[in-house]
Design an enzyme around this catalytic site. Structure first.
Site: not given
Ligand code: IVH
Length: 707
Positions: A133, A135, A137, A245, A333, A427, A451, A457
């Site tokens: 699914e 991710k 932002d 989610y 990513k 340094c 250093c 330091c």
């Molecule tokens: S699952 C245990 N699903 O990504 C797993 N996270 O890097 C919990 N996020 O803090 C996260 N879309 O804010 C999940 N489809 C998605 C997501 C998602 C965005 C974010 C979320 C989390 C961060 C982790």
């Protein structure tokens, strides 16, 4: 002057106010509104109606419009977009809110699939399904429903503790006030992402600019700024959206897979992402990743990758977590965004361990919606390899939260005036020699120049202090990098112990800009609250090379008290063949590099002085067993040997650790239990000769199943 104007300014119409009266009014309104905010947000007990409160704010804004020169620093309107976090109550998450590990390439995804399959000990023909699914932002939130009614909404915060943003979340239309079901569970925490669409972001920024305010850098910041408003009517005016989610604490989850769970969330009335798909192979997942990537620009909201999750919930439970991310999920990513700019200079920064890091000072440029003016150059070999010169036109990239990097030089843009970078031999901060060590094991020169000034330091000292108070270490509220710089600059901080003596400067701090009675007493209270620090955090906070937060916790769990830990490290340093050193390297997760770093640190007299001074101020807590009483192996040392047939070694180890046991790689007098599978050899013999209890895998499964 009319009669009205000489009366109480509070009763005078805005347009009739004199300048003096306007100033008085702005002062009164700032204090009154702040007091109402406090009553509303902090004490949850508003003392005036919403309409009266709105009228106060409106009057304040009108006066500010007529008398812009009088706008106060503590103006209530100035708080828009920058709500101080102390104003929200803290909420402890019943189930931690985790982050995700990252995959950047197809190979990373395949490796993830193999890891999962190995951990679960699956046969090659067994189906292993995942959901894939987008991710989103935005920022994650946890919404708690009791008997179907929304009772609490919290931000993620540090994962264990977030902020209570219930009133603000109640204004988000995507989020139902009650679950759409006739038989709601007693407790159901829904988790998901609050975000802002591109269209809403553009409209908001237009308004910001018209009102003379700074525009937000990207939709994520706009969403965060809008949610964390002290005044929920402002949140209400910002069109925030939500995708569900995941879930936290639930009294009942009548489903068996991630896919079904998300459908359940949909049936409860939450928006769920239409692009989620169930995939049955890594190839399938990667194909869906590319399909989502193609639609990315037309979705109307920002996404930064694709999240894969193991579909079967019983397998998710077996896979469990490492540190703060689940073994059963990963974020794939999208490639980093890039931009072209000019490298104006190369600056050398000195880190906590004395590492000299070259940093590119760039002509500011927007990369993926964020203005970038610094980028890491890693080390001098990297500069030479990429032939980066001062004055070059370069490609910079940034991916997610990673520090921006210089990818390459556009050599065709050179005009001959570029200047090659010359590594420093001293340094830049303390003038000590800066050298590249020869690695004893490989005989090669280290890539990092360091250093040699140690704690003389100041750069190292300041970085160490910042590390000591940072979030994963002592986590002292109100004492961040900026404050450490300031107090160090005043000569008050020479070692971590001095942090606990800052109260002797309280009066001076109160007079400093940006500080007042309340903030200073809050700071002193936050410092005092850490006089009995968590052992693992304290060990991490010492800033020993190679000792991260996980190793800090591991040490805490293995040695129990600071005294036991420190005397073991000293003993280990006195005799590398002795029991103390062997025990240290016998701890699962501790290799030679970590062991050597620990031993070297504690055998340096100057470090011991720093620690002694610190221990005069703080009393570290004893480490707690990970799992509450009832675990048959809590606090015990286990060794696995031979072949395990029903659980992979990794799963057995993770399971044992989650039950509060310590898993060691070798048998000694300290071993409490040996789990021996077929083919066990010398470890089994040694255990028998030492009289250590030995069980087989079935007995172990029975034990592990009890918890
Ligand atoms: S699952 C245990 N699903 O990504 C797993 N996270 O890097 C919990 N996020 O803090 C996260 N879309 O804010 C999940 N489809 C998605 C997501 C998602 C965005 C974010 C979320 C989390 C961060 C982790």
């Amino acid at each position: 002057m009319s009669a009205a104007k000489s009366g109480d300014p509070a009763s005078i119409k805005v347009l009739d106010l004199t300048e003096d009266q306007a100033a008085q009014e702005l002062e009164r309104l700032a204090h009154e509104i702040a007091a109402h905010d406090e009553a509303y947000h902090h004490d949850d007990k508003p003392v005036i109606s919403d309409a009266d409160y709105d009228a106060l704010r409106k009057r304040n804004t009108q006066i500010e419009k007529c008398f812009p020169a009088l706008i106060r620093e503590d103006s209530p309107s100035g708080r828009v977009g920058a709500a101080p976090s102390e104003k929200f109550d803290k909420v402890q998450h019943a189930v931690a809110m985790l982050s995700l590990g990252n995959a950047f390439t197809d190979d990373d995804v395949k490796e993830f699939g193999l890891r999962v399959s190995r951990f679960l000990g699956l046969k090659p023909d067994e189906e292993l399904a995942y959901t894939a699914e987008p991710k989103i932002d935005g920022l994650s939130a946890s919404l708690r429903y009791e008997k179907g009614a929304l009772v609490m909404a919290a931000t993620r915060g540090d994962g264990s503790e977030g902020e209570n943003v219930t009133r603000n979340v109640q204004t988000i239309k995507d989020i139902p006030q009650t679950l759409a079901t006739k038989s709601p569970p007693d407790v159901f925490e829904v988790r998901g992402e609050i975000y802002m669409s591109h269209a809403a972001f553009a409209a908001l920024n237009e308004q910001q600019v018209e009102a003379g305010k700074d525009p937000f850098a990207n939709p994520r910041n706009a969403a965060a700024g809008s949610l964390r408003q002290l005044d929920p009517t402002i949140t209400a005016s910002r069109p925030l959206q939500f995708f569900a989610y995941a879930w936290g604490e639930v009294s009942d989850l009548p489903v068996e897979t991630q896919d079904e769970a998300v459908q359940l969330l949909g049936s409860y009335g939450f928006p769920v992402n239409p692009l989620m798909k169930r995939c049955t192979s890594t190839m399938d997942m990667i194909a869906h990743y590319h399909a989502i990537e193609e639609q990315r620009s037309s979705l109307g909201y920002d996404i930064d990758g694709v999240v894969y999750k193991v579909d079967r919930l019983d397998w998710q439970a077996r896979l469990g977590f490492v540190t703060r991310s689940p073994r059963w999920a990963i974020a794939h990513k999208f490639p980093a965004e890039q931009a072209i700019t000019v490298l104006n200079d190369i600056e050398i920064q000195v880190g906590r361990t004395g590492a000299l890091t070259p940093v590119a000072k760039l002509e500011p440029v927007t990369v993926g919606g964020v203005v970038v003016s610094n980028a890491t150059l890693h080390n001098e070999d990297e500069i030479a390899r990429k032939d980066i010169r001062i004055g070059d036109t370069v490609v910079v990239q940034r991916a997610g939260d990673v520090i921006p990097q210089v990818v390459r030089v556009l050599t065709e843009k050179r005009n001959g005036k570029e200047v090659a970078f010359k590594p420093l031999s001293v340094c830049p901060v303390c003038g000590s020699h800066a050298v590249r060590d020869i690695n004893e094991k490989t005989g090669k020169e280290d890539v990092v120049r360091r250093c040699t000034g140690g704690l003389i330091c100041e750069a190292q000292l300041v970085q160490r202090l910042k590390h000591f108070v940072a979030r994963n270490a002592l986590d002292i509220d109100g004492l961040g990098a900026k404050q450490v710089d300031a107090f160090h600059g005043l000569g008050w901080l020479h070692s971590p112990a001095d942090i606990f003596k800052l109260n002797s400067h309280a009066e001076e701090v109160k007079k400093m800009e940006g500080w007042g009675e309340t903030s200073v007493s809050n700071l002193m209270a936050a410092i005092d609250a850490r006089r009995e620090p968590d052992l693992g955090r304290l060990i991490y906070g010492l800033g020993i090379r190679h000792v991260g937060a996980t190793t800090g916790r591991l040490m805490a769990r293995s040695y129990g008290t600071f005294e036991a830990f420190m005397s073991a490290m000293i003993a280990a340093g006195e005799d590398r063949e002795g029991a103390a050193y062997q025990e240290l390297v016998g701890i699962d997760g501790v290799g030679d590099v970590v062991a050597d770093a620990l031993v070297e640190f504690f055998n340096e007299a100057r470090n011991r002085e720093v620690i002694d001074a610190l221990l005069a101020e703080v009393t570290p807590q004893e480490a707690e067993a990970v799992v509450a009483d009832g675990s048959p192996v809590a606090g015990k040392t286990l060794v696995f040997t031979g072949t395990l047939e029903k659980m992979s070694r990794a799963e057995a180890k993770a399971r044992a650790e989650s039950m509060g046991a310590k898993v060691s790689g070798s048998v000694s007098a300290k071993t409490d239990l040996l789990i021996a599978g077929p083919g066990a050899g010398s470890k089994l013999k040694k255990a028998e000769s030492l009289g250590v209890e030995v069980i087989d895998e079935d007995a172990w499964i029975e034990m592990a199943g009890q918890n």
